[in-house]
Design an enzyme around this catalytic site. Structure first.
Site, short mmCIF file in Angstrom:
data_model
loop_
_atom_site.label_atom_id
_atom_site.label_comp_id
_atom_site.label_asym_id
_atom_site.label_seq_id
_atom_site.Cartn_x
_atom_site.Cartn_y
_atom_site.Cartn_z
N CYS A 26 0.83 -1.21 0.00
CA CYS A 26 0.00 0.00 0.00
C CYS A 26 0.87 1.27 0.00
O CYS A 26 1.58 1.52 0.97
CB CYS A 26 -0.91 -0.05 1.23
SG CYS A 26 -1.72 1.48 1.65
N CYS A 29 0.15 3.78 2.79
CA CYS A 29 0.63 3.22 4.06
C CYS A 29 2.11 3.54 4.25
O CYS A 29 2.55 3.85 5.36
CB CYS A 29 0.43 1.71 4.09
SG CYS A 29 -1.30 1.20 3.96
#
Length: 101
Positions: A26, A29
């Site tokens: 991600c 993230c």
């Protein structure tokens, strides 16, 4: 030492717990990671930060209805008191955490 259960981790006595639901693949993230490190060091000894990989812990992610990542959930006395999906600026995150210290 035995692994602690998620409920044991979020029931940290006298200390709020910030949980970062993330995944290695991600992009946002990865953007959030240094922000979390900064906030954790600012509040060292007063805040516990835990990272939960949603790919390795899908049951925990489902339990808290995490649908997008990163999702941050702040637990105070074992209860979720704040939740945000997406990247959160360090100043905003620090101010939010400050409320529960």
């Amino acid at each position: 030492m035995p692994k602690k259960s998620f409920s044991e981790l979020i029931n940290s006595p006298g200390m709020p717990v910030l949980v970062d639901f993330y995944a290695d693949w991600c992009g946002p993230c990865k953007t959030m990671a240094p922000i979390l490190e900064q906030v954790a060091s600012q509040h060292q000894g007063k805040l516990k930060v835990i990272k939960i990989d949603v790919d390795k812990n899908p049951a925990v992610a489902q339990q808290f209805r995490v649908q997008g990542i990163p999702t941050l959930i702040l637990f105070h006395k074992g209860q979720p008191v704040w939740r945000q999906s997406g990247v959160v600026p360090a100043q905003q995150l620090s101010q939010t955490v400050q409320t529960y210290l």
